[in-house]
Design a protein around this motif. Structure first.
Motif, PDB file in Angstrom:
ATOM      1  N   LEU A 151       5.946   7.206   6.037  1.00 17.93           N
ATOM      2  CA  LEU A 151       4.496   6.960   6.211  1.00 17.93           C
ATOM      3  C   LEU A 151       4.033   6.233   4.900  1.00 17.93           C
ATOM      4  CD1 LEU A 151       2.994  10.109   7.527  1.00 17.93           C
ATOM      5  CD2 LEU A 151       3.404   8.121   8.667  1.00 17.93           C
ATOM      6  N   ASN A 152       4.715   6.506   3.873  1.00 12.00           N
ATOM      7  CA  ASN A 152       4.316   5.683   2.436  1.00 12.00           C
ATOM      8  C   ASN A 152       5.050   4.474   2.522  1.00 12.00           C
ATOM      9  OD1 ASN A 152       5.887   5.318  -0.517  1.00 12.00           O
ATOM     10  ND2 ASN A 152       3.684   5.974  -0.279  1.00 12.00           N
ATOM     11  N   VAL A 153       5.899   4.085   3.173  1.00 13.70           N
ATOM     12  CA  VAL A 153       6.504   2.689   3.243  1.00 13.70           C
ATOM     13  C   VAL A 153       5.723   1.927   4.177  1.00 13.70           C
ATOM     14  CG1 VAL A 153       8.406   1.338   4.296  1.00 13.70           C
ATOM     15  CG2 VAL A 153       8.807   3.186   2.835  1.00 13.70           C
ATOM     16  N   LEU A 154       5.143   2.649   5.409  1.00 14.79           N
ATOM     17  CA  LEU A 154       4.259   2.159   6.048  1.00 14.79           C
ATOM     18  C   LEU A 154       2.862   1.519   5.615  1.00 14.79           C
ATOM     19  CD1 LEU A 154       3.505   0.995   9.196  1.00 14.79           C
ATOM     20  CD2 LEU A 154       2.769   3.292   9.640  1.00 14.79           C
ATOM     21  N   ALA A 155       2.383   2.609   4.731  1.00 14.80           N
ATOM     22  CA  ALA A 155       0.923   2.286   4.005  1.00 14.80           C
ATOM     23  C   ALA A 155       1.241   1.302   2.948  1.00 14.80           C
ATOM     24  CB  ALA A 155       0.757   3.602   3.298  1.00 14.80           C
ATOM     25  N   ILE A 156       2.247   1.093   2.438  1.00 11.82           N
ATOM     26  CA  ILE A 156       2.518   0.081   1.251  1.00 11.82           C
ATOM     27  C   ILE A 156       2.498  -1.316   2.047  1.00 11.82           C
ATOM     28  CG2 ILE A 156       4.138  -0.888  -0.499  1.00 11.82           C
ATOM     29  CD1 ILE A 156       4.562   2.099  -1.378  1.00 11.82           C
ATOM     30  N   SER A 157       3.268  -1.296   3.141  1.00 13.06           N
ATOM     31  CA  SER A 157       3.553  -2.697   3.767  1.00 13.06           C
ATOM     32  C   SER A 157       1.890  -3.253   4.490  1.00 13.06           C
ATOM     33  CB  SER A 157       4.499  -2.345   5.028  1.00 13.06           C
ATOM     34  OG  SER A 157       3.951  -1.711   5.914  1.00 13.06           O
ATOM     35  N   LEU A 158       1.408  -2.168   4.495  1.00 15.55           N
ATOM     36  CA  LEU A 158      -0.223  -2.609   5.187  1.00 15.55           C
ATOM     37  C   LEU A 158      -1.095  -2.639   4.046  1.00 15.55           C
ATOM     38  CD1 LEU A 158      -0.059  -0.565   8.506  1.00 15.55           C
ATOM     39  CD2 LEU A 158       0.103  -2.875   8.386  1.00 15.55           C
ATOM     40  N   ASN A 159      -0.781  -2.653   2.820  1.00 14.78           N
ATOM     41  CA  ASN A 159      -1.783  -2.534   1.854  1.00 14.78           C
ATOM     42  C   ASN A 159      -1.765  -4.039   1.185  1.00 14.78           C
ATOM     43  OD1 ASN A 159      -3.556  -0.722   0.144  1.00 14.78           O
ATOM     44  ND2 ASN A 159      -2.502  -1.670  -1.382  1.00 14.78           N
ATOM     45  N   ASP A 160      -2.971  -4.402   0.651  1.00 13.57           N
ATOM     46  CA  ASP A 160      -3.179  -5.668  -0.038  1.00 13.57           C
ATOM     47  C   ASP A 160      -1.883  -5.467  -1.232  1.00 13.57           C
ATOM     48  OD1 ASP A 160      -4.500  -8.163  -0.499  1.00 13.57           O
ATOM     49  OD2 ASP A 160      -4.653  -7.112  -2.712  1.00 13.57           O
ATOM     50  N   SER A 161      -1.338  -6.823  -1.385  1.00 16.33           N
ATOM     51  CA  SER A 161      -0.133  -6.789  -2.163  1.00 16.33           C
ATOM     52  C   SER A 161      -0.644  -6.572  -3.950  1.00 16.33           C
ATOM     53  CB  SER A 161       0.710  -8.252  -2.338  1.00 16.33           C
ATOM     54  OG  SER A 161       1.429  -8.054  -0.954  1.00 16.33           O
ATOM     55  N   THR A 162      -1.728  -7.069  -4.152  1.00 18.20           N
ATOM     56  CA  THR A 162      -2.228  -7.054  -5.621  1.00 18.20           C
ATOM     57  C   THR A 162      -2.651  -6.014  -5.885  1.00 18.20           C
ATOM     58  OG1 THR A 162      -4.392  -8.157  -4.622  1.00 18.20           O
ATOM     59  CG2 THR A 162      -2.733  -9.522  -5.681  1.00 18.20           C
ATOM     60  N   ASP A 163      -3.054  -5.195  -5.099  1.00 23.25           N
ATOM     61  CA  ASP A 163      -3.543  -3.864  -5.133  1.00 23.25           C
ATOM     62  C   ASP A 163      -2.554  -2.791  -5.234  1.00 23.25           C
ATOM     63  OD1 ASP A 163      -6.185  -1.649  -4.889  1.00 23.25           O
ATOM     64  OD2 ASP A 163      -4.474  -1.053  -3.305  1.00 23.25           O
ATOM     65  N   THR A 164      -1.368  -3.198  -4.502  1.00 19.50           N
ATOM     66  CA  THR A 164      -0.148  -2.411  -4.501  1.00 19.50           C
ATOM     67  C   THR A 164       0.462  -1.981  -5.942  1.00 19.50           C
ATOM     68  OG1 THR A 164       0.411  -2.829  -2.158  1.00 19.50           O
ATOM     69  CG2 THR A 164       2.043  -1.930  -3.269  1.00 19.50           C
ATOM     70  N   VAL A 165       0.342  -3.282  -6.624  1.00 19.63           N
ATOM     71  CA  VAL A 165       1.141  -3.379  -7.859  1.00 19.63           C
ATOM     72  C   VAL A 165       0.422  -1.997  -9.026  1.00 19.63           C
ATOM     73  CG1 VAL A 165       1.175  -4.681  -9.934  1.00 19.63           C
ATOM     74  CG2 VAL A 165       1.534  -5.762  -7.776  1.00 19.63           C
ATOM     75  N   ARG A 166      -0.949  -1.702  -8.703  1.00 21.28           N
ATOM     76  CA  ARG A 166      -1.497  -0.720  -9.163  1.00 21.28           C
ATOM     77  C   ARG A 166      -1.101   0.666  -9.036  1.00 21.28           C
ATOM     78  NH1 ARG A 166      -7.122  -0.577  -7.016  1.00 21.28           N
ATOM     79  NH2 ARG A 166      -7.286   1.317  -7.927  1.00 21.28           N
ATOM     80  N   GLY A 167      -0.239   0.877  -7.865  1.00 11.15           N
ATOM     81  CA  GLY A 167       0.334   1.862  -7.379  1.00 11.15           C
ATOM     82  C   GLY A 167      -0.504   3.052  -6.877  1.00 11.15           C
ATOM     83  N   GLY A 168      -0.133   4.422  -6.661  1.00 13.42           N
ATOM     84  CA  GLY A 168      -0.912   5.429  -6.209  1.00 13.42           C
ATOM     85  C   GLY A 168      -1.233   5.414  -4.664  1.00 13.42           C
ATOM     86  N   ILE A 169      -0.287   4.231  -3.954  1.00 20.10           N
ATOM     87  CA  ILE A 169      -0.459   4.622  -2.707  1.00 20.10           C
ATOM     88  C   ILE A 169       0.331   5.727  -1.878  1.00 20.10           C
ATOM     89  CG2 ILE A 169      -0.058   3.006  -0.430  1.00 20.10           C
ATOM     90  CD1 ILE A 169      -2.122   1.720  -2.124  1.00 20.10           C
ATOM     91  N   THR A 170      -0.332   6.533  -1.017  1.00 26.56           N
ATOM     92  CA  THR A 170       0.133   7.795  -0.330  1.00 26.56           C
ATOM     93  C   THR A 170       0.581   7.402   0.866  1.00 26.56           C
ATOM     94  OG1 THR A 170      -1.842   8.652  -0.207  1.00 26.56           O
ATOM     95  CG2 THR A 170      -0.903   9.480  -2.054  1.00 26.56           C
ATOM     96  N   ILE A 171      -0.087   7.895   2.074  1.00 25.80           N
ATOM     97  CA  ILE A 171       0.119   7.767   3.275  1.00 25.80           C
ATOM     98  C   ILE A 171      -0.920   6.716   4.085  1.00 25.80           C
ATOM     99  CG2 ILE A 171       1.547   9.642   3.571  1.00 25.80           C
ATOM    100  CD1 ILE A 171      -0.806  10.912   4.924  1.00 25.80           C
TER     101      ILE A 171
END
Length: 298
Positions: A32-52
């Protein structure tokens, strides 16, 4: 009274349910974490803190991946090699396993030892390449199928399952005039469903995930490229930064301002995992039976 449970039983049940819930969470969270990161905006992903759950939902990572050329051809070849490799591997491994299970086969002992040695000793990369070259398989589709026809591990799994079947079935078929091939096709093969389903999953996952053989034998052949190889090239392009091919009218430098290698990596992980997840439920009920019964002799 019958049907009543004591407080200690209820506490025990609660602990069991919590343990099962914890195992389920630990199992599902990484995907679920991998799926969430893949669907998240890339520039926002750099900030970290993505869960599910993605913070900023977008499909741009997937759009970028499918914008690269060669993916459609790679998908077609990957599906073809998975289907052909799995069917061919099942037939060859089950035939050899049936031969090795026959007590009246004089060479079963030395052939089993020879197969077991291949699980620990390999000729290496260069001899394998020279063998493929001498067999004129380089630059052909069959270089994906023929080298994996027989796997010692798969043969032993199927043979153990056959050893667990009543020998009276084969003896009865012989009394009725059946030859060895008829016994294999009409008696043994229908009873091998759990073992074949288990081995089929191993073969399919191995064929679907393979990319190094494409790199070695068909790296410059765009007609025989595979999905995994193309996705590997996409990942390398995004990690390399500058240069590379233009996509949707943008250079790689421009793309890198909109996406991150981490997001692309997670999107690639989802793409290559989902097909196997869709197939697994159809084989799961046979999987445990094939691995347990195949290891027990009657």
């Amino acid at each position: 009274m019958k049907g009543r449970t004591s407080p200690s039983d209820r506490v025990f049940d609660l602990i069991v349910y919590l343990a099962i819930l914890l195992v389920a969470v630990c199992t599902l969270y990484p995907f679920l974490n991998v799926l969430a990161i893949s669907l998240n905006d890339s520039t926002d992903t750099v900030r970290g803190g993505i869960t599910i759950f993605p913070r900023h939902l977008t499909f741009e990572n997937y759009s970028l991946i499918f914008s690269f050329g060669g993916l459609l051809t790679g998908l077609k070849i990957s599906v073809l090699r998975t289907v052909a490799g799995t069917i061919a591997g099942l037939l060859s491994s089950s035939m050899l396993a049936y031969v090795l299970s026959r007590a009246d086969f004089d060479g079963r002992k030395w052939l089993s030892v020879f197969l077991a040695m291949t699980m620990y000793v390999s000729g290496g990369l260069i001899p394998s390449y020279l063998l493929m070259r001498d067999m004129q398989l380089i630059g052909t589709f069959w270089v994906y199928v023929l080298p994996g026809l027989v796997s010692a591990f798969n043969v032993f799994v199927i043979r153990s399952f056959i050893d667990g079947l009543p020998i009276a079935l084969q003896e009865s078929a012989k009394l009725d005039g059946a030859n060895d091939f008829t016994i294999y096709r009409r008696v043994i093969l229908p009873l091998l469903t759990p073992a074949l389903a288990t081995v089929a999953l191993f073969l399919a996952v191995g064929q679907w995930n393979a990319w190094f053989d494409t790199y070695l034998y068909n790296g410059s052949n765009e007609r025989l490229t595979t999905l995994q190889f193309e996705l590997m090239k996409v990942l390398q392009s995004t990690q390399a930064g500058g240069g590379g091919q233009a996509v949707n009218g943008m250079t790689m430098n421009q793309l890198m301002n909109r996406i991150s290698p981490e997001s692309v990596k997670m999107a690639i992980t989802v793409i290559v995992t989902v097909p196997i997840l869709l197939v697994y439920p159809f084989l799961q009920r046979y999987f445990v039976t094939g691995m347990t019964l195949g290891a027990v002799k009657s």
